[in-house]
Design a protein around this motif. Structure first.
Motif, short mmCIF file in Angstrom:
data_model
loop_
_atom_site.label_atom_id
_atom_site.label_comp_id
_atom_site.label_asym_id
_atom_site.label_seq_id
_atom_site.Cartn_x
_atom_site.Cartn_y
_atom_site.Cartn_z
N VAL A 78 0.85 -1.18 0.00
CA VAL A 78 0.00 0.00 0.00
C VAL A 78 0.89 1.24 0.00
O VAL A 78 1.98 1.24 0.57
CB VAL A 78 -0.98 0.00 1.20
N SER A 79 0.43 2.28 -0.69
CA SER A 79 1.20 3.52 -0.81
C SER A 79 0.26 4.71 -0.66
O SER A 79 -0.91 4.63 -0.98
CB SER A 79 1.85 3.61 -2.20
N GLU A 80 0.83 5.82 -0.18
CA GLU A 80 0.09 7.07 -0.13
C GLU A 80 0.84 8.09 -0.96
O GLU A 80 2.04 8.30 -0.77
CB GLU A 80 -0.07 7.57 1.30
N SER A 81 0.13 8.73 -1.89
CA SER A 81 0.77 9.70 -2.77
C SER A 81 0.65 11.11 -2.21
O SER A 81 -0.05 11.34 -1.23
CB SER A 81 0.15 9.64 -4.17
N HIS A 82 1.30 12.05 -2.89
CA HIS A 82 1.30 13.45 -2.45
C HIS A 82 -0.09 14.06 -2.43
O HIS A 82 -0.37 14.98 -1.69
CB HIS A 82 2.22 14.28 -3.35
N SER A 83 -0.98 13.56 -3.27
CA SER A 83 -2.35 14.09 -3.30
C SER A 83 -3.23 13.42 -2.25
O SER A 83 -4.44 13.56 -2.29
CB SER A 83 -2.95 13.90 -4.70
N GLN A 84 -2.59 12.72 -1.32
CA GLN A 84 -3.25 11.99 -0.25
C GLN A 84 -4.19 10.92 -0.77
O GLN A 84 -5.18 10.58 -0.13
CB GLN A 84 -3.97 12.94 0.70
N SER A 85 -3.90 10.41 -1.96
CA SER A 85 -4.66 9.27 -2.45
C SER A 85 -3.89 8.01 -2.06
O SER A 85 -2.66 7.99 -2.08
CB SER A 85 -4.87 9.35 -3.96
N VAL A 86 -4.61 7.01 -1.68
CA VAL A 86 -4.02 5.75 -1.26
C VAL A 86 -4.21 4.74 -2.37
O VAL A 86 -5.26 4.69 -3.02
CB VAL A 86 -4.67 5.25 0.04
N GLY A 87 -3.19 3.94 -2.62
CA GLY A 87 -3.29 2.89 -3.60
C GLY A 87 -2.58 1.65 -3.11
O GLY A 87 -1.64 1.74 -2.32
N GLY A 88 -3.04 0.53 -3.54
CA GLY A 88 -2.41 -0.70 -3.10
C GLY A 88 -2.55 -1.79 -4.12
O GLY A 88 -3.20 -1.64 -5.16
N LEU A 89 -1.92 -2.90 -3.81
CA LEU A 89 -2.04 -4.06 -4.67
C LEU A 89 -1.97 -5.32 -3.83
O LEU A 89 -1.39 -5.34 -2.75
CB LEU A 89 -0.97 -4.07 -5.77
N ARG A 90 -2.59 -6.35 -4.37
CA ARG A 90 -2.57 -7.67 -3.76
C ARG A 90 -2.51 -8.68 -4.89
O ARG A 90 -3.34 -8.67 -5.78
CB ARG A 90 -3.83 -7.89 -2.93
N GLY A 91 -1.48 -9.49 -4.88
CA GLY A 91 -1.31 -10.46 -5.94
C GLY A 91 0.04 -11.12 -5.85
O GLY A 91 0.50 -11.44 -4.76
N GLY A 92 0.68 -11.28 -7.00
CA GLY A 92 1.97 -11.93 -6.96
C GLY A 92 2.74 -11.81 -8.26
O GLY A 92 2.23 -11.29 -9.26
N TRP A 93 3.97 -12.30 -8.19
CA TRP A 93 4.81 -12.35 -9.37
C TRP A 93 5.70 -13.58 -9.32
O TRP A 93 5.83 -14.21 -8.29
CB TRP A 93 5.61 -11.07 -9.57
N ILE A 94 6.24 -13.90 -10.47
CA ILE A 94 7.06 -15.09 -10.61
C ILE A 94 8.31 -14.75 -11.40
O ILE A 94 8.26 -13.95 -12.34
CB ILE A 94 6.24 -16.22 -11.28
N TYR A 95 9.43 -15.32 -10.99
CA TYR A 95 10.69 -15.20 -11.73
C TYR A 95 10.86 -16.52 -12.47
O TYR A 95 11.05 -17.56 -11.86
CB TYR A 95 11.84 -14.93 -10.76
N LYS A 96 10.75 -16.48 -13.80
CA LYS A 96 10.64 -17.69 -14.63
C LYS A 96 11.98 -18.29 -15.05
O LYS A 96 12.20 -18.58 -16.21
CB LYS A 96 9.81 -17.39 -15.88
N VAL A 97 12.86 -18.50 -14.08
CA VAL A 97 14.14 -19.17 -14.34
C VAL A 97 14.36 -20.16 -13.20
O VAL A 97 14.17 -19.81 -12.04
CB VAL A 97 15.31 -18.17 -14.41
N ASN A 98 14.75 -21.37 -13.53
CA ASN A 98 15.04 -22.37 -12.50
C ASN A 98 16.45 -22.14 -11.97
O ASN A 98 17.42 -22.66 -12.51
CB ASN A 98 14.93 -23.79 -13.06
N GLU A 99 16.55 -21.34 -10.92
CA GLU A 99 17.82 -21.13 -10.24
C GLU A 99 17.55 -20.67 -8.81
O GLU A 99 16.52 -20.07 -8.53
CB GLU A 99 18.73 -20.14 -10.97
N ALA A 100 18.46 -21.01 -7.91
CA ALA A 100 18.31 -20.62 -6.51
C ALA A 100 18.60 -19.13 -6.35
O ALA A 100 19.62 -18.63 -6.83
CB ALA A 100 19.26 -21.44 -5.64
N CYS A 101 17.69 -18.44 -5.70
CA CYS A 101 17.83 -17.00 -5.43
C CYS A 101 18.17 -16.83 -3.95
O CYS A 101 17.52 -17.42 -3.10
CB CYS A 101 16.53 -16.27 -5.74
N ASN A 102 19.19 -16.04 -3.65
CA ASN A 102 19.58 -15.87 -2.25
C ASN A 102 19.06 -14.58 -1.63
O ASN A 102 19.40 -14.25 -0.51
CB ASN A 102 21.10 -15.98 -2.09
N GLY A 103 18.20 -13.85 -2.35
CA GLY A 103 17.64 -12.65 -1.77
C GLY A 103 16.82 -11.85 -2.77
O GLY A 103 16.53 -12.31 -3.88
N ILE A 104 16.48 -10.64 -2.35
CA ILE A 104 15.65 -9.76 -3.15
C ILE A 104 16.16 -8.33 -3.03
O ILE A 104 16.66 -7.93 -1.97
CB ILE A 104 14.16 -9.87 -2.72
#
Length: 170
Positions: free
Chosen positions: A124-150
């Protein structure tokens, strides 16, 4: 005890940095990232991310995302495929005192070199105009390799402040 959180890393940003790397997804557990009071140096930017492999960001066109979004004026769905990064915040924010980003990410299969890494996003985020926006969902990294962080960073400019934490869910 199932569901226990084990702290892995916290980074507190108090002066401008280009990005925050949360490293330590070295087991097959689900990991949780929290971010709070995150503010950019520049205006009209969004908080975005990439996976880290060997502590280096992956910039290939291997990210797909889908989620529901909401703002003060609309509700909708967004998706993207074959992108070089993915979003974490719901709206563009800036550097005034009322603007910020906060949320939670759940990292799945990050240590598994035989599967795609997946992330559940709640932001969730609040912008300078005091409007709030958010998201709920997901994403995928489409490579078979071990990730050690973000890596978390803004679409333009540095991070001015914020608190970022990585936890292992046991």
């Amino acid at each position: 005890m199932a569901g226990r959180l084990t702290h892995v890393q916290t980074t507190e940003v108090t002066s401008a940095v280009a990005q925050v790397d949360l490293i330590g997804t070295t087991t097959d557990h689900v990991y949780m990232v929290t971010f709070a009071d995150v503010q950019p140096v520049n205006n009209t930017v969004q908080l975005i991310s990439r996976v880290l492999v060997g502590s280096s960001p992956r910039t290939s066109s291997s990210y797909d995302r889908a989620w529901s979004t909401f703002s003060s004026s609309s509700i909708g769905n967004q998706y993207g495929s074959s992108e070089t990064f993915t979003y974490v915040s719901g709206v563009q924010t800036g550097n005034s005192t009322s603007e910020n980003n906060q949320g939670c990410l759940y990292l799945h299969d990050f240590n598994n070199a035989s599967a795609y890494s997946m992330v559940s996003v709640y932001g969730v985020s609040e912008s300078h105009s005091q409007s709030v926006g958010g998201l709920r969902g997901g994403w995928i990294y489409k490579v078979n390799e071990a990730c050690n962080g973000i890596r978390l960073y803004f679409s333009g400019g540095n991070i001015a402040k914020g608190r970022f934490s990585l936890y292992r869910i046991e």
